[in-house]
Scaffold this motif. Structure first.
Motif, PDB file in Angstrom:
ATOM      1  N   ASP A 285      28.782  68.568  29.938  1.00  0.00           N
ATOM      2  CA  ASP A 285      27.378  68.665  30.298  1.00  0.00           C
ATOM      3  C   ASP A 285      26.812  69.860  29.554  1.00  0.00           C
ATOM      4  O   ASP A 285      26.906  70.990  30.009  1.00  0.00           O
ATOM      5  N   SER A 286      26.279  69.613  28.357  1.00  0.00           N
ATOM      6  CA  SER A 286      25.768  70.757  27.585  1.00  0.00           C
ATOM      7  C   SER A 286      24.533  70.329  26.831  1.00  0.00           C
ATOM      8  O   SER A 286      24.151  69.154  26.838  1.00  0.00           O
ATOM      9  N   SER A 287      23.895  71.300  26.181  1.00  0.00           N
ATOM     10  CA  SER A 287      22.691  70.993  25.430  1.00  0.00           C
ATOM     11  C   SER A 287      23.010  70.432  24.049  1.00  0.00           C
ATOM     12  O   SER A 287      22.103  70.080  23.305  1.00  0.00           O
ATOM     13  N   ALA A 288      24.285  70.402  23.697  1.00  0.00           N
ATOM     14  CA  ALA A 288      24.655  69.919  22.373  1.00  0.00           C
ATOM     15  C   ALA A 288      24.228  68.476  22.188  1.00  0.00           C
ATOM     16  O   ALA A 288      24.381  67.643  23.079  1.00  0.00           O
ATOM     17  N   ARG A 289      23.669  68.182  20.991  1.00  0.00           N
ATOM     18  CA  ARG A 289      23.033  66.887  20.794  1.00  0.00           C
ATOM     19  C   ARG A 289      23.976  65.797  20.307  1.00  0.00           C
ATOM     20  O   ARG A 289      23.601  64.647  20.276  1.00  0.00           O
ATOM     21  N   ASN A 290      25.164  66.175  19.869  1.00  0.00           N
ATOM     22  CA  ASN A 290      26.066  65.166  19.336  1.00  0.00           C
ATOM     23  C   ASN A 290      27.291  64.981  20.214  1.00  0.00           C
ATOM     24  O   ASN A 290      28.010  65.942  20.488  1.00  0.00           O
ATOM     25  N   THR A 291      27.523  63.791  20.686  1.00  0.00           N
ATOM     26  CA  THR A 291      28.719  63.499  21.462  1.00  0.00           C
ATOM     27  C   THR A 291      29.373  62.229  20.919  1.00  0.00           C
ATOM     28  O   THR A 291      28.691  61.228  20.665  1.00  0.00           O
ATOM     29  N   PHE A 292      30.657  62.291  20.690  1.00  0.00           N
ATOM     30  CA  PHE A 292      31.405  61.120  20.221  1.00  0.00           C
ATOM     31  C   PHE A 292      32.615  60.908  21.118  1.00  0.00           C
ATOM     32  O   PHE A 292      33.204  61.874  21.617  1.00  0.00           O
ATOM     33  N   ARG A 293      32.986  59.645  21.333  1.00  0.00           N
ATOM     34  CA  ARG A 293      34.225  59.343  22.045  1.00  0.00           C
ATOM     35  C   ARG A 293      35.232  58.811  21.039  1.00  0.00           C
ATOM     36  O   ARG A 293      34.875  58.033  20.160  1.00  0.00           O
ATOM     37  N   GLY A 294      36.483  59.262  21.189  1.00  0.00           N
ATOM     38  CA  GLY A 294      37.468  58.779  20.225  1.00  0.00           C
ATOM     39  C   GLY A 294      38.886  58.973  20.706  1.00  0.00           C
ATOM     40  O   GLY A 294      39.115  59.330  21.873  1.00  0.00           O
ATOM     41  N   ARG A 295      39.816  58.723  19.834  1.00  0.00           N
ATOM     42  CA  ARG A 295      41.218  58.760  20.180  1.00  0.00           C
ATOM     43  C   ARG A 295      41.926  59.691  19.191  1.00  0.00           C
ATOM     44  O   ARG A 295      41.645  59.665  17.984  1.00  0.00           O
ATOM     45  N   ILE A 296      42.855  60.507  19.715  1.00  0.00           N
ATOM     46  CA  ILE A 296      43.596  61.422  18.845  1.00  0.00           C
ATOM     47  C   ILE A 296      44.594  60.613  18.019  1.00  0.00           C
ATOM     48  O   ILE A 296      45.388  59.855  18.556  1.00  0.00           O
ATOM     49  N   THR A 297      44.506  60.772  16.681  1.00  0.00           N
ATOM     50  CA  THR A 297      45.426  59.988  15.837  1.00  0.00           C
ATOM     51  C   THR A 297      46.447  60.865  15.131  1.00  0.00           C
ATOM     52  O   THR A 297      47.433  60.363  14.596  1.00  0.00           O
ATOM     53  N   GLY A 298      46.211  62.163  15.117  1.00  0.00           N
ATOM     54  CA  GLY A 298      47.190  63.013  14.427  1.00  0.00           C
ATOM     55  C   GLY A 298      47.060  64.457  14.878  1.00  0.00           C
ATOM     56  O   GLY A 298      45.976  64.899  15.268  1.00  0.00           O
ATOM     57  N   ILE A 299      48.169  65.182  14.863  1.00  0.00           N
ATOM     58  CA  ILE A 299      48.175  66.578  15.298  1.00  0.00           C
ATOM     59  C   ILE A 299      48.971  67.392  14.272  1.00  0.00           C
ATOM     60  O   ILE A 299      50.113  67.051  13.972  1.00  0.00           O
ATOM     61  N   THR A 300      48.344  68.437  13.706  1.00  0.00           N
ATOM     62  CA  THR A 300      49.136  69.369  12.893  1.00  0.00           C
ATOM     63  C   THR A 300      49.007  70.746  13.490  1.00  0.00           C
ATOM     64  O   THR A 300      47.925  71.183  13.872  1.00  0.00           O
TER      65      THR A 300
END
Lengths: 348, 264
Positions: A285-300
């Motif tokens: 819940d923030s004033s930030a205008r961009n929100t995306f939903r996604g899935r983690i595909t890689g971790i380094t």
């Protein structure tokens, strides 16, 4: 002040094309660029090793384009030290002073003083091939700085050193700069050096200078795709911009990214720094205008920073601290939310 | 017997090397051991051989110095600068190395004996035909390529960045050469001088044609070997040969020890 005006030089393999650059007195300028960008030729041209094919070089308002290197008082340090192997450390550091016809005691005094500042006072009688890389580079920098040059040129001075030595020497360079107040041009291909040392940074590619500015400015607002790629922005998208009332909207393959700064409608490139993206399990819940939903595909995980690849229709790179990562307790394949401000989206 | 152990390529090539080395040692030992040691000692101290030794030493030292003086600058130019006709000059400067010394000798004889320059030099007292001076010239002509090639490869092995740094530290290019390039070339310089000197001591063909073979006048060690062999004085011939062998072995050793990156 050093002023380079429209300098071109073609050495076959490497070249400079119409390079102009100004360096203020006492400034620490870092030039960054990939191998073969012409960075070393630029320094060698400033040093007076060879004349430019065209263009001019000024030092303190005096033209020095045709002046031989030995009359410029611009000194140079190379990545591989170039200490004279037939001279010991003391003779190496005093090498230039000997040309100035100073008496022996004065030379010895100055050499000792500089060597002490660099912590190599106990190595004065050793020969270069008995020193570690860090010690050799300290000796090489001492040799250049003891002449109190108008400009000190450093050609990848830290690149040949191991991680720890590099970090220590980087700190010492910073101290040295504030201690002597020398004007420095430092070449590197390492962005860490830019952030810790540079007052200003110039990005070079294929013989040209393509962007000059403060480190933060260049890092956050690259003016071309090459700079963005090179400084490792991570999230680089192309799309079409629509200027609107409350901010502009960029359409990237059907996904919308809100930004603060489209100049006008049309094809644009968009960058978002990986550390400017917040990651969470539930929508924030923030004033930030961009929100995306996604899935983690890689971790380094490089030990201090964790970088995640997230597939949210668009491929995002997100960076967070190790601690933040541990607290989130996520793993590959998990659903996440990505949030970033419109002002974090840089358009060019 | 496993076929892997029986590496015939290895066996044949090593055998070839060993046979060759054995043959060389046998030849040299034969020369040295032919007369009795007393006879050699007596010959070495004879007036004729003492003359040959000192003439060889004097001419070879002078010719080596001249080779250094002309080869070092040319080698530096070939290593550092590009100029029109460079590859042609490089080839021509190497030519004496491939040329049979007798051919060089004929050419020198014609140059100093028949041309205006030769006559002019003779006018001012520099007579090279059938004099010890001719020996020096013959040695220089035939041997300077050794010095030149070794110095060129030595200079090429030194990164020009050492010179750049020296210049930014206030050295003119002459000072840079004296204070950086030359000291860094010390090993190649020593190796080149030694090999040039050793080749000078052994120079025969060109010297024979230009300076002649006059007993106790232009009689260097190789000329002495040739003269005494021709008239059957085997002891004298072999003592000259023995000295030449010793000089070759010692100078080769020094060359290998200090040669470093220098290549011929």
């Amino acid at each position: 002040m050093l002023k380079i005006e429209n300098v071109s030089k073609d050495l076959g393999e490497f070249r400079l094309e119409n390079v102009s650059l100004e360096v203020q007195d006492g400034e620490y300028l870092v030039i960054i660029g990939p191998t073969g960008a012409g960075k070393t030729i630029l320094l060698e041209t400033v040093a007076g090793i060879y004349p430019p094919d065209s263009g001019k070089v000024f030092l303190n308002e005096t033209e020095i384009t045709g002046l031989p290197a030995w009359e410029r008082n611009i000194t140079m340090v190379y990545q591989d030290y170039m200490l004279f192997p037939h001279l010991n450390v003391e003779e190496n550091i005093g090498f230039g002073l000997k040309n100035r016809k100073l008496d022996k005691e004065e030379i010895a005094g100055k050499v000792r003083e500089v060597a002490e500042i660099f912590g190599i006072g106990h190595l004065l009688h050793r020969y270069p091939d008995t020193l570690s890389g860090g010690e050799q580079q300290r000796a090489a920098i001492s040799r250049a700085i003891v002449l109190e040059p108008e400009v000190l040129l450093l050609d990848e001075p830290l690149s040949a050193l191991d991680g720890q030595t590099r970090e220590r020497l980087r700190t010492e360079l910073k101290k040295l700069h504030s201690h002597f107040g020398t004007t420095i041009i430092h070449i590197t291909h390492n962005f860490e050096e830019v952030f810790s040392l540079a007052d200003r940074v110039a990005v070079m590619n294929q013989g040209r200078i393509i962007q000059v500015g403060g480190p933060d400015e260049v890092y956050r607002k690259p003016e071309s795709e090459f700079v963005a790629d090179f400084v490792g922005v991570g999230n680089l998208f192309r799309g079409t911009c629509q200027v609107g009332g409350a901010g502009s909207v960029v359409d990237v393959d059907g996904h919308t990214i809100v930004t603060a700064e489209c100049a006008d409608n049309g094809e644009v490139s968009v960058t978002i720094r990986p550390e400017d993206i917040l990651i969470s399990v539930l929508p924030l819940d923030s004033s930030a205008r961009n929100t995306f939903r996604g899935r983690i595909t890689g971790i380094t995980d490089n030990g201090t920073i964790v970088r995640l690849s997230v597939d949210a229709g668009l491929q995002f790179i997100v960076a967070l601290t190790r601690q933040g990562w541990t607290e989130l307790a996520l793993s590959s394949g998990d659903q996440v939310c990505l949030t970033f401000k419109a002002s974090s989206v840089h358009v060019f | 017997m496993s076929r892997l152990r029986q590496d015939w390529l290895r066996i044949i090539t090593i055998a070839a090397g060993l046979v060759l080395a054995g043959f060389i040692v046998a030849v040299l030992l034969l020369v040295v051991s032919h007369p009795s040691p007393e006879a050699i000692l007596e010959s070495v101290t004879s007036e004729e051989i003492r003359f040959a030794i000192s003439l060889s030493l004097v001419t070879s030292v002078i010719s080596t110095i001249i080779c250094i003086l002309i080869s070092v600058p040319s080698a530096y130019a070939l290593a550092r600068y590009s100029f029109p006709g460079k590859s042609f000059v490089t080839m021509v400067l190497d030519l004496p190395l491939a040329l049979p010394p007798l051919v060089a000798g004929v050419g020198l004889l014609l140059f100093f004996g028949t041309t205006a320059i030769g006559h002019a030099l003779a006018e001012i007292g520099l007579v090279f035909v059938f004099t010890p001076l001719g020996i020096v010239v013959a040695q220089v002509f035939v041997n300077f390529p050794f010095m030149l090639r070794i110095m060129r490869s030595t200079f090429e092995s030194i990164s020009p960045r050492y010179e750049y740094v020296a210049q930014t530290l206030g050295c003119t290019n002459f000072q840079t050469f004296r204070r950086v390039t030359l000291p860094m070339s010390a090993n190649g310089f020593l190796a080149g001088s030694i090999i040039t000197w050793a080749k000078g001591i052994g120079e025969f063909g060109a010297a024979l044609l230009l300076a002649g073979a006059t007993r106790e006048y232009t009689e260097t060690l190789p000329i002495s070997l040739f003269l005494n062999m021709s008239c059957g004085k085997l002891e004298l011939a072999i003592s000259a040969a023995t000295i030449l062998i010793v000089i070759s072995v010692v100078s080769l050793y020094i060359f290998e020890k200090f040669g470093g990156s220098a290549r011929l």
